[in-house]
Motif scaffolding. Structure first.
Motif, PDB file in Angstrom:
ATOM      1  N   ASN A   1       0.841  -1.195   0.000  1.00  0.00           N
ATOM      2  CA  ASN A   1       0.000   0.000   0.000  1.00  0.00           C
ATOM      3  C   ASN A   1       0.881   1.251   0.000  1.00  0.00           C
ATOM      4  N   LEU A   2       0.969   1.896  -1.173  1.00  0.00           N
ATOM      5  CA  LEU A   2       1.850   3.066  -1.247  1.00  0.00           C
ATOM      6  C   LEU A   2       1.041   4.334  -1.500  1.00  0.00           C
ATOM      7  N   THR A   3       0.801   5.051  -0.419  1.00  0.00           N
ATOM      8  CA  THR A   3       0.030   6.296  -0.503  1.00  0.00           C
ATOM      9  C   THR A   3       0.992   7.491  -0.581  1.00  0.00           C
ATOM     10  N   THR A   4       0.410   8.663  -0.749  1.00  0.00           N
ATOM     11  CA  THR A   4       1.211   9.899  -0.755  1.00  0.00           C
ATOM     12  C   THR A   4       1.984  10.032   0.556  1.00  0.00           C
ATOM     13  N   GLU A   5       1.311   9.700   1.658  1.00  0.00           N
ATOM     14  CA  GLU A   5       1.944   9.773   2.971  1.00  0.00           C
ATOM     15  C   GLU A   5       3.101   8.768   3.079  1.00  0.00           C
ATOM     16  N   THR A   6       2.893   7.579   2.516  1.00  0.00           N
ATOM     17  CA  THR A   6       3.970   6.571   2.542  1.00  0.00           C
ATOM     18  C   THR A   6       5.166   7.065   1.739  1.00  0.00           C
ATOM     19  N   ALA A   7       4.867   7.706   0.618  1.00  0.00           N
ATOM     20  CA  ALA A   7       5.951   8.205  -0.238  1.00  0.00           C
ATOM     21  C   ALA A   7       6.797   9.223   0.525  1.00  0.00           C
ATOM     22  N   LYS A   8       6.114  10.075   1.267  1.00  0.00           N
ATOM     23  CA  LYS A   8       6.834  11.064   2.069  1.00  0.00           C
ATOM     24  C   LYS A   8       7.692  10.367   3.130  1.00  0.00           C
ATOM     25  N   LYS A   9       7.085   9.402   3.803  1.00  0.00           N
ATOM     26  CA  LYS A   9       7.827   8.635   4.811  1.00  0.00           C
ATOM     27  C   LYS A   9       9.022   7.908   4.183  1.00  0.00           C
ATOM     28  N   TRP A  10       8.846   7.471   2.923  1.00  0.00           N
ATOM     29  CA  TRP A  10       9.915   6.779   2.197  1.00  0.00           C
ATOM     30  C   TRP A  10      11.172   7.666   2.125  1.00  0.00           C
ATOM     31  N   PHE A  11      10.975   8.893   1.685  1.00  0.00           N
ATOM     32  CA  PHE A  11      12.142   9.763   1.511  1.00  0.00           C
ATOM     33  C   PHE A  11      12.717  10.235   2.846  1.00  0.00           C
ATOM     34  N   LEU A  12      11.871  10.347   3.843  1.00  0.00           N
ATOM     35  CA  LEU A  12      12.385  10.709   5.171  1.00  0.00           C
ATOM     36  C   LEU A  12      13.192   9.539   5.751  1.00  0.00           C
TER      37      LEU A  12
ATOM     38  N   TYR B   1      20.200  -0.131  -2.390  1.00  0.00           N
ATOM     39  CA  TYR B   1      19.645  -1.088  -1.430  1.00  0.00           C
ATOM     40  C   TYR B   1      19.058  -0.349  -0.222  1.00  0.00           C
ATOM     41  N   LEU B   2      19.753   0.669   0.264  1.00  0.00           N
ATOM     42  CA  LEU B   2      19.236   1.453   1.399  1.00  0.00           C
ATOM     43  C   LEU B   2      17.923   2.147   1.045  1.00  0.00           C
ATOM     44  N   LEU B   3      17.796   2.601  -0.196  1.00  0.00           N
ATOM     45  CA  LEU B   3      16.547   3.259  -0.609  1.00  0.00           C
ATOM     46  C   LEU B   3      15.367   2.287  -0.561  1.00  0.00           C
ATOM     47  N   PHE B   4      15.604   1.041  -0.942  1.00  0.00           N
ATOM     48  CA  PHE B   4      14.505   0.064  -0.884  1.00  0.00           C
ATOM     49  C   PHE B   4      14.240  -0.385   0.560  1.00  0.00           C
ATOM     50  N   GLU B   5      15.291  -0.430   1.341  1.00  0.00           N
ATOM     51  CA  GLU B   5      15.137  -0.693   2.773  1.00  0.00           C
ATOM     52  C   GLU B   5      14.242   0.404   3.391  1.00  0.00           C
ATOM     53  N   ALA B   6      14.503   1.632   2.991  1.00  0.00           N
ATOM     54  CA  ALA B   6      13.710   2.769   3.494  1.00  0.00           C
ATOM     55  C   ALA B   6      12.255   2.662   3.044  1.00  0.00           C
ATOM     56  N   LEU B   7      12.039   2.169   1.835  1.00  0.00           N
ATOM     57  CA  LEU B   7      10.669   1.985   1.345  1.00  0.00           C
ATOM     58  C   LEU B   7       9.920   1.005   2.252  1.00  0.00           C
ATOM     59  N   ALA B   8      10.581  -0.096   2.603  1.00  0.00           N
ATOM     60  CA  ALA B   8       9.944  -1.089   3.479  1.00  0.00           C
ATOM     61  C   ALA B   8       9.629  -0.483   4.849  1.00  0.00           C
ATOM     62  N   GLU B   9      10.562   0.317   5.360  1.00  0.00           N
ATOM     63  CA  GLU B   9      10.302   0.978   6.650  1.00  0.00           C
ATOM     64  C   GLU B   9       9.077   1.862   6.572  1.00  0.00           C
ATOM     65  N   ALA B  10       8.973   2.609   5.484  1.00  0.00           N
ATOM     66  CA  ALA B  10       7.856   3.539   5.309  1.00  0.00           C
ATOM     67  C   ALA B  10       6.531   2.789   5.204  1.00  0.00           C
TER      68      ALA B  10
ATOM     69  N   ASP C   1       5.888  -0.186   6.392  1.00  0.00           N
ATOM     70  CA  ASP C   1       5.599  -0.745   7.719  1.00  0.00           C
ATOM     71  C   ASP C   1       5.036   0.317   8.662  1.00  0.00           C
ATOM     72  N   GLU C   2       5.688   1.476   8.677  1.00  0.00           N
ATOM     73  CA  GLU C   2       5.247   2.583   9.546  1.00  0.00           C
ATOM     74  C   GLU C   2       3.807   2.964   9.243  1.00  0.00           C
ATOM     75  N   GLU C   3       3.527   3.102   7.954  1.00  0.00           N
ATOM     76  CA  GLU C   3       2.201   3.517   7.515  1.00  0.00           C
ATOM     77  C   GLU C   3       1.162   2.461   7.895  1.00  0.00           C
ATOM     78  N   GLY C   4       1.543   1.186   7.736  1.00  0.00           N
ATOM     79  CA  GLY C   4       0.648   0.086   8.093  1.00  0.00           C
ATOM     80  C   GLY C   4       0.324   0.090   9.578  1.00  0.00           C
ATOM     81  N   GLU C   5       1.354   0.317  10.405  1.00  0.00           N
ATOM     82  CA  GLU C   5       1.143   0.354  11.860  1.00  0.00           C
ATOM     83  C   GLU C   5       0.196   1.476  12.246  1.00  0.00           C
ATOM     84  N   GLU C   6       0.389   2.645  11.600  1.00  0.00           N
ATOM     85  CA  GLU C   6      -0.482   3.780  11.934  1.00  0.00           C
ATOM     86  C   GLU C   6      -1.926   3.529  11.535  1.00  0.00           C
ATOM     87  N   SER C   7      -2.122   2.941  10.339  1.00  0.00           N
ATOM     88  CA  SER C   7      -3.499   2.746   9.904  1.00  0.00           C
ATOM     89  C   SER C   7      -4.197   1.613  10.644  1.00  0.00           C
TER      90      SER C   7
END
Ligand code: ADP
Ligand code: MG
Length: 210
Positions: A2-13, A191-200, A202-208
């Motif tokens: 599930n990749l929302t606008t909010e997840t995308a933002k979390k991805w880059f952070l 690889y770190l960028l994709f690792e960050a995507l997974a973190e984002a 996961d974070e978004e999933g936990e919040e929702s």
């Protein structure tokens, strides 16, 4: 996935945090087969990305990724800056006006990103560059229902394989077969960028899930 606008933002952070944490290691990898600036370039650029996107409100995934890409182009030095910048700029075009990405749309964006890197870098798979991570990740994503943790495993394995091959592009290519035995720094940051995507994700999933 599930990749929302909010997840995308979390991805880059999250990417900024990953890169900051691994700044020294990225530069060490680049020291071995390049000029040692990759960690510094990426950390500086991604801290600017954070400044740019953290307080903005976005309507679509494309908007986040476009802002990130423009910042990366102007603030990340070296070869990697324009390459990552082009990658995300191309992806942002595909993700424009989309507030949630289907797995298929996500893969389409990755594909556009890869085409951008390949064109800008005049590079292809197997030359010990960031493409050696992005292409296997795309292939995994195109299999269908995306498991972001599987994408990370694919990225990690692909990154590790860059150790065994000779660089044909970028500074490391000047070393010829002496580049064998070292990981490619750009493959590691990818690889770190994709690792960050997974973190984002996961974070978004936990919040929702509350
Ligand atoms: P520079 O080599 O200018 O110092 P960086 O150290 O920031 O730039 O980035 C080096 C990384 O950029 C390499 O490890 C490689 O992954 C990637 N790279 C370099 N040239 C190319 C290219 N032509 N195509 C794809 N990726 C490339
Ligand atoms: Mg370098």
């Amino acid at each position: 996935m599930n990749l929302t606008t909010e997840t995308a933002k979390k991805w880059f952070l999250a990417a900024g945090r990953e890169i900051q944490e691994n700044k020294g290691y990225l530069s060490e990898l680049d020291q071995a087969i390049g000029d040692g600036d990759h960690g510094h370039n990426m950390a500086r650029g991604f801290s600017e990305v954070e400044k740019k996107i953290a307080s903005e409100t976005y309507e679509d995934v494309g908007g986040v990724v476009k802002d990130a890409s423009m910042t990366i182009i102007s603030k990340v030095g070296g070869a990697a800056g324009p390459l990552y910048g082009t990658a995300f700029l191309k992806a942002s075009g595909v993700w424009k006006n989309k507030s949630t990405l289907s797995d298929e749309e996500f893969a389409e964006g990755l594909k556009a990103a890869i085409e951008g890197i390949a064109k800008r870098g005049k590079s292809e798979q197997g030359q010990k560059t960031m493409l050696d991570v992005w292409i296997p990740v795309l292939e995994e994503a195109e299999k269908g229902s995306i498991d972001v943790h599987q994408l990370v495993r694919t990225a990690k394995e692909a990154m590790e394989k860059t150790k065994d091959i000779e660089a044909k592009k970028g500074r490391a290519a000047y070393l010829g077969d002496r580049s064998i035995g070292h990981l490619d720094p750009g493959a590691y940051s990818s690889y770190l960028l994709f690792e960050a995507l997974a973190e984002a994700v996961d974070e978004e999933g936990e919040e929702s899930n509350g």
